[in-house]
Each structure stands twice: as structure tokens, then as C-alpha cells.
Design a protein around this motif. Structure first.
Motif, PDB file in Angstrom:
ATOM      1  N   PRO A 100      -0.709  12.916  -8.018  1.00  0.00           N
ATOM      2  CA  PRO A 100       0.481  13.590  -7.485  1.00  0.00           C
ATOM      3  C   PRO A 100       0.203  14.114  -6.070  1.00  0.00           C
ATOM      4  O   PRO A 100      -0.939  14.419  -5.725  1.00  0.00           O
ATOM      5  CB  PRO A 100       0.694  14.751  -8.457  1.00  0.00           C
ATOM      6  N   TYR A 101       1.248  14.208  -5.276  1.00  0.00           N
ATOM      7  CA  TYR A 101       1.144  14.657  -3.879  1.00  0.00           C
ATOM      8  C   TYR A 101       0.342  15.946  -3.760  1.00  0.00           C
ATOM      9  O   TYR A 101       0.568  16.893  -4.530  1.00  0.00           O
ATOM     10  CB  TYR A 101       2.529  14.925  -3.305  1.00  0.00           C
ATOM     11  N   LEU A 102      -0.548  15.983  -2.784  1.00  0.00           N
ATOM     12  CA  LEU A 102      -1.278  17.215  -2.468  1.00  0.00           C
ATOM     13  C   LEU A 102      -0.568  17.839  -1.270  1.00  0.00           C
ATOM     14  O   LEU A 102      -0.783  17.449  -0.126  1.00  0.00           O
ATOM     15  CB  LEU A 102      -2.738  16.870  -2.161  1.00  0.00           C
ATOM     16  N   MET A 130       0.771  -1.243   0.000  1.00  0.00           N
ATOM     17  CA  MET A 130       0.000   0.000   0.000  1.00  0.00           C
ATOM     18  C   MET A 130       0.804   1.296   0.000  1.00  0.00           C
ATOM     19  O   MET A 130       0.227   2.368  -0.095  1.00  0.00           O
ATOM     20  CB  MET A 130      -0.944  -0.019   1.207  1.00  0.00           C
ATOM     21  N   HIS A 131       2.119   1.202   0.135  1.00  0.00           N
ATOM     22  CA  HIS A 131       2.908   2.447   0.063  1.00  0.00           C
ATOM     23  C   HIS A 131       4.085   2.222  -0.873  1.00  0.00           C
ATOM     24  O   HIS A 131       5.229   2.076  -0.447  1.00  0.00           O
ATOM     25  CB  HIS A 131       3.395   2.885   1.449  1.00  0.00           C
ATOM     26  N   GLU A 132       3.756   2.155  -2.149  1.00  0.00           N
ATOM     27  CA  GLU A 132       4.794   1.846  -3.140  1.00  0.00           C
ATOM     28  C   GLU A 132       4.984   3.038  -4.063  1.00  0.00           C
ATOM     29  O   GLU A 132       4.130   3.925  -4.153  1.00  0.00           O
ATOM     30  CB  GLU A 132       4.386   0.590  -3.905  1.00  0.00           C
ATOM     31  N   HIS A 133       6.103   3.064  -4.725  1.00  0.00           N
ATOM     32  CA  HIS A 133       6.386   4.127  -5.692  1.00  0.00           C
ATOM     33  C   HIS A 133       7.088   3.513  -6.881  1.00  0.00           C
ATOM     34  O   HIS A 133       7.774   2.507  -6.754  1.00  0.00           O
ATOM     35  CB  HIS A 133       7.314   5.187  -5.086  1.00  0.00           C
ATOM     36  N   MET A 134       6.937   4.165  -8.033  1.00  0.00           N
ATOM     37  CA  MET A 134       7.694   3.747  -9.209  1.00  0.00           C
ATOM     38  C   MET A 134       8.944   4.618  -9.354  1.00  0.00           C
ATOM     39  O   MET A 134       9.599   4.595 -10.381  1.00  0.00           O
ATOM     40  CB  MET A 134       6.829   3.817 -10.471  1.00  0.00           C
ATOM     41  N   THR A 138       6.114  -0.384   1.718  1.00  0.00           N
ATOM     42  CA  THR A 138       7.583  -0.412   1.855  1.00  0.00           C
ATOM     43  C   THR A 138       8.212   0.965   1.719  1.00  0.00           C
ATOM     44  O   THR A 138       9.221   1.241   2.301  1.00  0.00           O
ATOM     45  CB  THR A 138       8.223  -1.348   0.813  1.00  0.00           C
ATOM     46  N   ASP A 139       7.649   1.842   0.901  1.00  0.00           N
ATOM     47  CA  ASP A 139       8.180   3.188   0.648  1.00  0.00           C
ATOM     48  C   ASP A 139       9.639   3.185   0.193  1.00  0.00           C
ATOM     49  O   ASP A 139      10.538   3.463   0.995  1.00  0.00           O
ATOM     50  CB  ASP A 139       8.000   4.070   1.899  1.00  0.00           C
ATOM     51  N   PRO A 140       9.888   2.886  -1.073  1.00  0.00           N
ATOM     52  CA  PRO A 140      11.282   2.817  -1.566  1.00  0.00           C
ATOM     53  C   PRO A 140      11.909   4.194  -1.732  1.00  0.00           C
ATOM     54  O   PRO A 140      12.238   4.613  -2.834  1.00  0.00           O
ATOM     55  CB  PRO A 140      11.137   2.092  -2.904  1.00  0.00           C
ATOM     56  N   TYR A 178      -5.829   9.288  -3.584  1.00  0.00           N
ATOM     57  CA  TYR A 178      -5.180  10.585  -3.325  1.00  0.00           C
ATOM     58  C   TYR A 178      -4.306  10.512  -2.083  1.00  0.00           C
ATOM     59  O   TYR A 178      -4.575   9.740  -1.172  1.00  0.00           O
ATOM     60  CB  TYR A 178      -6.243  11.679  -3.137  1.00  0.00           C
ATOM     61  N   LYS A 179      -3.277  11.347  -2.096  1.00  0.00           N
ATOM     62  CA  LYS A 179      -2.399  11.397  -0.924  1.00  0.00           C
ATOM     63  C   LYS A 179      -2.067  12.834  -0.530  1.00  0.00           C
ATOM     64  O   LYS A 179      -1.529  13.604  -1.322  1.00  0.00           O
ATOM     65  CB  LYS A 179      -1.092  10.655  -1.194  1.00  0.00           C
ATOM     66  N   ALA A 180      -2.406  13.167   0.704  1.00  0.00           N
ATOM     67  CA  ALA A 180      -2.046  14.474   1.263  1.00  0.00           C
ATOM     68  C   ALA A 180      -0.632  14.375   1.815  1.00  0.00           C
ATOM     69  O   ALA A 180      -0.233  13.330   2.342  1.00  0.00           O
ATOM     70  CB  ALA A 180      -3.024  14.848   2.371  1.00  0.00           C
TER      71      ALA A 180
HETATM   72 ZN   LIG Z   1       6.336   7.412   0.139  1.00  0.00          ZN
END
Ligand SMILES: [Zn+2]
Length: 479
Positions: A170-172, A105-109, A376-378, A206-208
Motif C-alpha cells: 500500500p502507498y507510503l 510498471m505502473h499498473e493498478h487493479m 499506464t496508470d489507469p 514499495y511505492k512512496a
Molecule cells: Zn498510479
């Protein structure tokens, strides 16, 4: 059109040049060929004599069998009771463990390539996430939204391999972040406009972010909920208590990002310098901690555990897996090793104190009835490498005191339920999509067996993990 140099020189717009070059290089496939990584794509596959951890949190069962038909789970039964026809491909699961495909649930490309720059890994990360057992991921924040959207669509249409993706907009964020690719909102109306745009482009969550103001977050929540979408937050300017009361659905990073315990915190301001010390000083048995946990549980705010990224800042912890480090290009590997050594040599390090306390709080949150999910938040300084970190996150949940079946549930069914996809994915039950991970070894006796994934099934197609890993070496940091 006859070839001539003149029109090429006459082109004034770069876009036209790109289109022209695209024509010349049209034989180059941006995605790569994937068939060679597939081990099983038969219509009927049975995995027999296997130990099953089904994702629901139920105790593991030995000597089980799972029948896959047309990409779905057709039956789950004891090995002796399952009905197998002559045309079924049978996989002997003796000494192996079967778990659901992970829902991370906390992944990034993207990946940190140095000096607060983040580079898109649209080639290597989807492969490594899949090879690390993830069949569904949420990209909790992005620096290249079109990249994530196009990747999702390419995976859905079978052009390339990777997990199913819940693409986050994209990040808010409010002003104050020194990352060039991230926008600063001007006001609540700006947030509304931005969400309207990305909704039309096809994002699904969405992500604040750290510097958002309360009126902007209130707008974000109302715009998202109107569209039946969910909002998560990595907050700092807003406390967990304030966000829960505003109606946020999810908070990232367990309690590591809670500014609730910073003394004299000012409204809408991120006390970045004071946050860490407030957690060092925190008495986790204090009534205000209890009250915050109760509030989050009562407001049904899910937490995402990302112990993986915080472990990299914590002295006395192991390095990333050797195989994970081999995935890196030499330059980023060197940056990682240098930083890791520096942390190892620190005097009076405080991260070990915080890391242990935050693990305890995640456990306590679940005991109080809270929903914990896994990510994981890479990011950080590069020690969290897509896919391998899925496995590390499960090891860390077990270290935090969860049983293996609880840890697997956190990393599967809990995420699937949050995404409202739990009728299709997240556990091993008849009728669900055949998203499964076959592990070499008995996970119930040895948590580190999670590193030995052999086959990852997505929609019933079995991918050869070691082949993907072998052929994705020395690329992370590049593409
Ligand atoms: Zn992150």
C-alpha cells in the motif's frame, strides 16, 4: 450439521455469517473459467515467417521463426534454418509481428469510479492486461493489498488468467491526500512497521507517495534495500533531486511529478497548486533541467513513463479506443465522455504545452543514458483502461520520438531488467520464458498495428485476445 434457522440467527459476528454463506455458495468460482480463452497449449509450437522485434532494441528482422517448447523459447532463427518436427504446431506469421510479452510498471487493479473513489477490478483488469499484451505487471501502489496478493497467487497457481504480478505494498504517504483508502504515515517508525507487516504478507516492492516526508522516505529506502527490494515514488513533497540523493530506485510519471522547478518550494510540502504552472513555464533547455537529468542518470534512477494518463487531461488528443470504451459500464463511460468533452472545450488550455515538453524530456533522458520504463496508470478520470492502454503507451512513446524497437524495449526488457527478471523474461531469446505477443500486421510500417494483437503467449500458452476482449465488455467500473 442439520439445517436450522436458530443458529444462523444466533450468529453475532459477520465473519461467521460470511463463512457460512461461503459454504452455501461454494460452487461459485470467484475467478471464472478460462480454458475457453486458450488457443494454443501444445508442447511444441513454431511461429514462422514472422517479423521479429526482440525487445533488446536491435533492428527488426523479417522472415524469422521462433520455436516454443514446454513453455520456453527453444530457438530463434531465420525461418529457413529453424528445425521443426512433425509434431510441432506451426503458426504462419506472414504479415505479422512478434514482440516479447509486455512488462508494464505502473499498473493498478483499481479504477476510478467517481468522486475520488477507486474500485477494485480484480475480475476484468487481469484479463484485459493480458489481452493487451502484458505478461508481467507491477502494481505500483494499491488500495486493496490482499486483493492484489491473492490475485497474484491465483494466477501463479493457474486458477485464473492474468499477467505475473510484482505486488507493491500500500502507498507510503504522508498526510494531505483526500483518498479515503490511503493511510497517512505518522512518522518514520510507522513506515518501518508498515513495511515489516506487508513484507511478511508477501509484497515484493514499495511505492512512496505524494506527501511523504524526507525522514520517512529515508527509512523506507533503508528498510526496502535491506530486504533487497526496490522503491519507486510518485513524489510531490520531495523533489526528484532530493529523492535521487536519498537513493530512490525509480520515479513515476516521467518528469510530470517533478516539483524541482517550483519556485520557493518548502521542504516536505507538496506544492500541488503550483506544480502544473511550473511545468508550463519551464524552459526545458535550462541548465537546471540538464543538471537534474545528469543527476538521475548518475544515480541510476529509472523513470516510468505514463504518458497515457496525462494524455487524458490534454486537449486535442483522441478519445480512448472504441473497444476500450465498450469495456466500461454505462455510468463510468458517461462520466468519462462528459469530462472529455469539457477538456475539449477548454479555452487557453495549458496541458498541450506540458504534454509536449514532458515527451521531449523523456526522450532526452534516454539519450543521456537514463533507463525509461513503461506504465499506464489507469486512474485520472477513467480514460486509461487496462490493457488497451498498454498499446496506447507504445504509440505515445513512438510519438515522443522513439523508434518502434526502442519503444518495445522500454515496454519489455527495461522493466524486466529493473525487476531483476531479465534472465527469464523481457526479450525473445532462446532459454527465456515463452512470453510473446503475436500482432496482426507489420508494426515496422504502422505503429497502430500494436492495437491488433491476435495471440498473447504466457509461459507458452496462447490466449485468444479477441475472445477475451469480446467477453469482457460492459464490466469495467463494476468488477
Ligand atoms: Zn498510479
Amino acid at each position: 450439521m442439520p439445517y436450522s434457522k436458530k443458529p444462523l440467527l444466533a450468529l453475532s459476528r459477520c465473519t461467521s455469517l460470511l463463512v457460512l454463506l461461503g459454504g452455501i455458495f461454494s460452487s461459485v468460482n470467484a475467478y471464472g473459467v478460462d480454458e475457453e480463452f486458450i488457443n494454443y497449449d501444445q508442447n511444441e509450437i513454431a511461429i514462422v515467417n514472422v517479423t521479429l522485434i526482440d525487445g533488446t532494441g536491435a533492428p527488426p528482422k523479417t522472415n524469422q521463426a521462433v520455436l516454443i517448447k514446454s513453455g520456453h523459447i527453444a530457438a530463434v532463427d531465420s525461418a529457413k534454418d529453424i528445425k521443426i518436427s512433425q509434431t510441432t504446431t506451426v503458426i504462419d506469421g506472414t504479415g505479422k509481428t512478434l514482440i516479447p510479452g509486455l512488462v508494464m510498471m505502473h499498473e493498478h487493479m483499481f479504477y476510478p469510479t467517481g468522486n475520488a473513489h477507486y474500485t477494485e477490478m480484480l475480475y476484468s483488469f487481469p484479463r484485459l492486461y493480458l489481452a493487451g499484451g502484458a505478461t508481467t505487471v507491477r502494481t505500483a501502489g494499491t488500495t486493496a493489498p490482499y486483493g492484489d496478493l491473492n490475485l497474484r497467487d491465483a494466477i501463479n497457481s493457474g486458477k485464473t488468467m492474468g499477467p505475473d504480478i510484482d505486488v507493491t505494498a500500500p502507498y507510503l504517504n504522508g498526510p494531505g491526500l483526500p483518498i479515503l483508502k490511503i493511510k497517512s504515515l505518522r512518522d518514520a517508525q510507522d513506515a518501518k512497521n508498515m513495511m515489516q507487516y506487508w513484507d511478511q504478507e508477501g509484497v515484493t516492492s514499495y511505492k512512496a507517495y505524494m506527501h511523504i516526508h524526507q525522514d520517512e522516505l529515508a527509512q523506507v529506502l533503508s528498510s526496502a534495500h535491506q530486504r533487497k527490494r526496490k522503491v519507486t515514488g510518485h513524489l510531490c513533497s520531495i523533489t526528484y533531486k532530493e529523492a535521487a540523493e536519498l537513493g530512490i530506485d525509480n520515479l513515476e510519471h516521467g518528469f510530470f511529478a517533478a516539483t524541482d522547478f517550483v519556485k520557493d518550494k518548502k521542504k516536505n510540502q507538496c506544492p500541488a497548486a503550483e506544480l502544473h504552472q511550473s511545468l508550463v513555464d519551464l524552459d526545458i533547455n535550462a541548465p537546471e533541467v540538464e543538471a537534474l537529468i545528469s543527476l538521475l542518470v548518475s544515480k541510476n534512477v529509472a523513470l516510468t513513463s505514463t504518458l497515457t494518463v496525462f494524455e487524458t487531461f490534454t486537449q486535442g488528443r483522441p478519445k480512448a479506443y472504441p473497444l476500450a470504451l465498450e469495456a466500461l459500464i454505462p455510468q463510468v463511460r458517461e462520466q468519462y465522455e462528459t469530462r472529455w468533452q469539457k477538456i475539449a472545450q477548454q479555452e487557453n488550455a495549458t496541458w498541450p504545452i506540458v504534454f509536449k515538453k514532458m515527451m521531449q524530456l523523456e526522450k532526452r533522458f534516454v539519450e543521456a543514458g537514463g533507463t525509461l520504463m513503461a506504465g499506464t496508470d489507469p486512474t485520472g478520470y477513467g480514460g486509461v483502461i487496462a490493457g488497451f492502454s498498454n498499446q496506447r503507451q507504445i504509440e505515445l512513446l513512438v510519438e515522443a520520438g522513439f523508434s518502434i524497437q526502442q519503444a518495445i524495449k522500454i515496454a519489455t526488457l527495461n522493466g524486466a531488467t529493473f525487476l531483476e527478471r531479465d534472465t527469464k523474461i523481457g526479450s525473445i531469446e532462446a532459454g527465456k520464458q515463452a512470453d510473446l505477443v503475436l500482432i496482426d500486421g507489420e508494426l515496422i510500417n504502422d505503429t497502430s498495428a500494436i492495437r491488433d494483437m491476435a495471440v498473447v503467449f504466457k509461459h507458452g500458452v496462447g490466449y485468444n485476445v479477441s475472445k477475451i476482449v469480446q467477453q469482457t465488455k460492459s464490466v469495467v467500473g463494476l468488477h
